[in-house]
Design a protein around this motif. Structure first.
Motif, PDB file in Angstrom:
ATOM      1  N   MET A 100       0.857  -1.062  -0.135  1.00 29.91           N
ATOM      2  CA  MET A 100       0.183  -0.059   0.137  1.00 29.91           C
ATOM      3  C   MET A 100       0.975   1.299   0.083  1.00 29.91           C
ATOM      4  O   MET A 100       1.841   1.128   0.466  1.00 29.91           O
ATOM      5  CB  MET A 100      -0.851   0.062   1.348  1.00 29.91           C
ATOM      6  N   LYS A 101       0.300   2.208  -0.257  1.00 26.75           N
ATOM      7  CA  LYS A 101       1.075   3.605  -0.509  1.00 26.75           C
ATOM      8  C   LYS A 101       0.312   4.470   0.226  1.00 26.75           C
ATOM      9  O   LYS A 101      -0.738   4.985  -0.027  1.00 26.75           O
ATOM     10  CB  LYS A 101       1.208   3.963  -1.931  1.00 26.75           C
ATOM     11  N   VAL A 124      -6.502  -4.654   1.285  1.00 27.82           N
ATOM     12  CA  VAL A 124      -5.269  -4.793   2.299  1.00 27.82           C
ATOM     13  C   VAL A 124      -5.764  -5.062   3.360  1.00 27.82           C
ATOM     14  O   VAL A 124      -6.581  -4.287   4.173  1.00 27.82           O
ATOM     15  CB  VAL A 124      -4.727  -3.475   2.379  1.00 27.82           C
ATOM     16  N   ASP A 125      -5.464  -6.167   4.296  1.00 25.90           N
ATOM     17  CA  ASP A 125      -5.599  -6.486   5.672  1.00 25.90           C
ATOM     18  C   ASP A 125      -4.655  -5.758   6.663  1.00 25.90           C
ATOM     19  O   ASP A 125      -3.655  -6.045   6.796  1.00 25.90           O
ATOM     20  CB  ASP A 125      -5.528  -7.838   5.810  1.00 25.90           C
ATOM     21  N   VAL A 130      -3.422  -1.283  12.201  1.00 25.27           N
ATOM     22  CA  VAL A 130      -4.058  -0.355  13.179  1.00 25.27           C
ATOM     23  C   VAL A 130      -3.610  -0.508  14.381  1.00 25.27           C
ATOM     24  O   VAL A 130      -3.582   0.667  15.261  1.00 25.27           O
ATOM     25  CB  VAL A 130      -5.543  -0.399  12.816  1.00 25.27           C
ATOM     26  N   LYS A 131      -3.646  -1.829  14.897  1.00 25.62           N
ATOM     27  CA  LYS A 131      -3.195  -2.180  16.179  1.00 25.62           C
ATOM     28  C   LYS A 131      -1.847  -1.324  16.575  1.00 25.62           C
ATOM     29  O   LYS A 131      -1.712  -0.857  17.823  1.00 25.62           O
ATOM     30  CB  LYS A 131      -3.082  -3.362  16.601  1.00 25.62           C
ATOM     31  N   GLN A 145      -8.896   3.709   2.259  1.00 21.20           N
ATOM     32  CA  GLN A 145      -8.529   3.563   0.891  1.00 21.20           C
ATOM     33  C   GLN A 145      -8.927   4.535   0.089  1.00 21.20           C
ATOM     34  O   GLN A 145     -10.209   4.814  -0.151  1.00 21.20           O
ATOM     35  CB  GLN A 145      -8.657   2.226   0.348  1.00 21.20           C
ATOM     36  N   ILE A 146      -8.179   5.211  -0.976  1.00 21.20           N
ATOM     37  CA  ILE A 146      -8.752   6.221  -1.703  1.00 21.20           C
ATOM     38  C   ILE A 146      -8.456   5.677  -3.152  1.00 21.20           C
ATOM     39  O   ILE A 146      -7.267   5.015  -3.312  1.00 21.20           O
ATOM     40  CB  ILE A 146      -8.147   7.702  -1.499  1.00 21.20           C
ATOM     41  N   GLY A 147      -9.081   6.293  -4.171  1.00 17.91           N
ATOM     42  CA  GLY A 147      -8.653   6.194  -5.701  1.00 17.91           C
ATOM     43  C   GLY A 147      -7.400   7.058  -6.002  1.00 17.91           C
ATOM     44  O   GLY A 147      -7.000   8.052  -5.431  1.00 17.91           O
TER      45      GLY A 147
END
Length: 287
Positions: A100-101, A124-125, A130-131, A145-147
């Protein structure tokens, strides 16, 4: 009807309506409002005005107050924290080996939540990420997540025209664009020529579309059968902007087409603008 003010949270972001609660506001004045993300500081983009109920997303939230010096100071502190949060999150992404970016980070005004914006080719998991981030910052963490269009808007840059991206310089919200628009405007359906830096169709296709739609209504299309002063023929080429047509006459089809203006012909049967399956396939994924 309802009295509202328009509030923007980003320099070139979408404008949201809020209830001014009988307060007077000036353009660019900073205000504090309650949003789904928590307390936010925005600025007045539209002064108080009356709008129809159909334009309002209910329930219409109220402006809490005008921003104070303490609020502005907190906002500046958050901007510094966001830079550090960006650095930390990038390190954690590498640590967890996630594809991911990271694009941007937002702190809510009261620091009750941190939003991390990212792009990725698929799902993406990020539960472990997050933890990990929650353990570092001790507050609520949200990854969104965005485009690629949103990424371009957030990061900014220069388009092929040499000017700053429209989306990051003045477009508050994205407008729908389509391959059909490019076809109707007579553009080459070459992905390199009709897509922006983000890899999607250029937003500027929308700017002149209304004018092109009008011209298409009054101009015979390629393939149209028309009557000219020299006889009946088929339109071989049409320039929408100048109105000039090249017509291949039935009486002498092997001769060079004659050039006439659209005002000087009568349409017997108009042509159609069609997008071939091969063209759609070649442009798949850029809409």
């Amino acid at each position: 009807m309802a009295n509202v003010v328009g509030v923007r949270f980003k320099d070139v972001g979408k404008v949201y309506y809020f209830d001014p609660v009988d307060m007077d506001f000036e353009l660019d004045e900073k205000v504090i409002v309650e949003t789904v993300r928590g307390l936010e500081c925005g600025e007045i983009a539209i002064e108080p005005k009356d709008v129809s109920d159909s334009e309002i997303v209910k329930p219409l939230k109220k402006i809490i107050r005008k921003a104070t010096k303490e609020d502005i100071k907190k906002l500046e502190e958050n901007r510094k924290k966001e830079a550090e949060a960006l650095r930390v999150c990038e390190q954690k992404i590498v640590k967890h080996g996630l594809d991911m970016k990271l694009v941007d980070v937002d702190y809510t005004l009261d620091g009750s939540k941190i939003l991390f914006y990212f792009t990725a080719d698929g799902r993406v998991d990020f539960r472990e990420l997050v933890k990990d981030l929650a353990g570092v910052f001790h507050t609520r963490i949200e990854l969104r997540q965005i485009g690629v269009r949103d990424e371009a808007k957030m990061l900014g840059g220069l388009g092929m025209c040499g000017r700053p991206f429209c989306c990051s310089s003045y477009m508050g919200d994205f407008q729908p664009v389509s391959i059909k628009m490019a076809k109707e405007q007579g553009l080459s359906l070459n992905p390199v020529k009709i897509s922006g830096t983000c890899g999607r169709l250029m937003c500027c296709l929308k700017y002149e579309q209304e004018s092109y739609e009008h011209l298409l209504r009054v101009t015979p299309k390629i393939g149209a059968i028309v009557n000219t002063r020299d006889g009946k023929g088929v339109v071989a080429d049409a320039n929408l902007l100048t109105g000039m047509l090249k017509v291949s006459l039935d009486r002498n089809p092997n001769a060079a087409p004659v050039t006439v203006h659209r005002h000087d012909v009568t349409i017997i049967k108009d042509g159609r603008i069609k997008i071939e399956k091969s063209e759609i396939e070649a442009l798949k994924g850029i809409e």
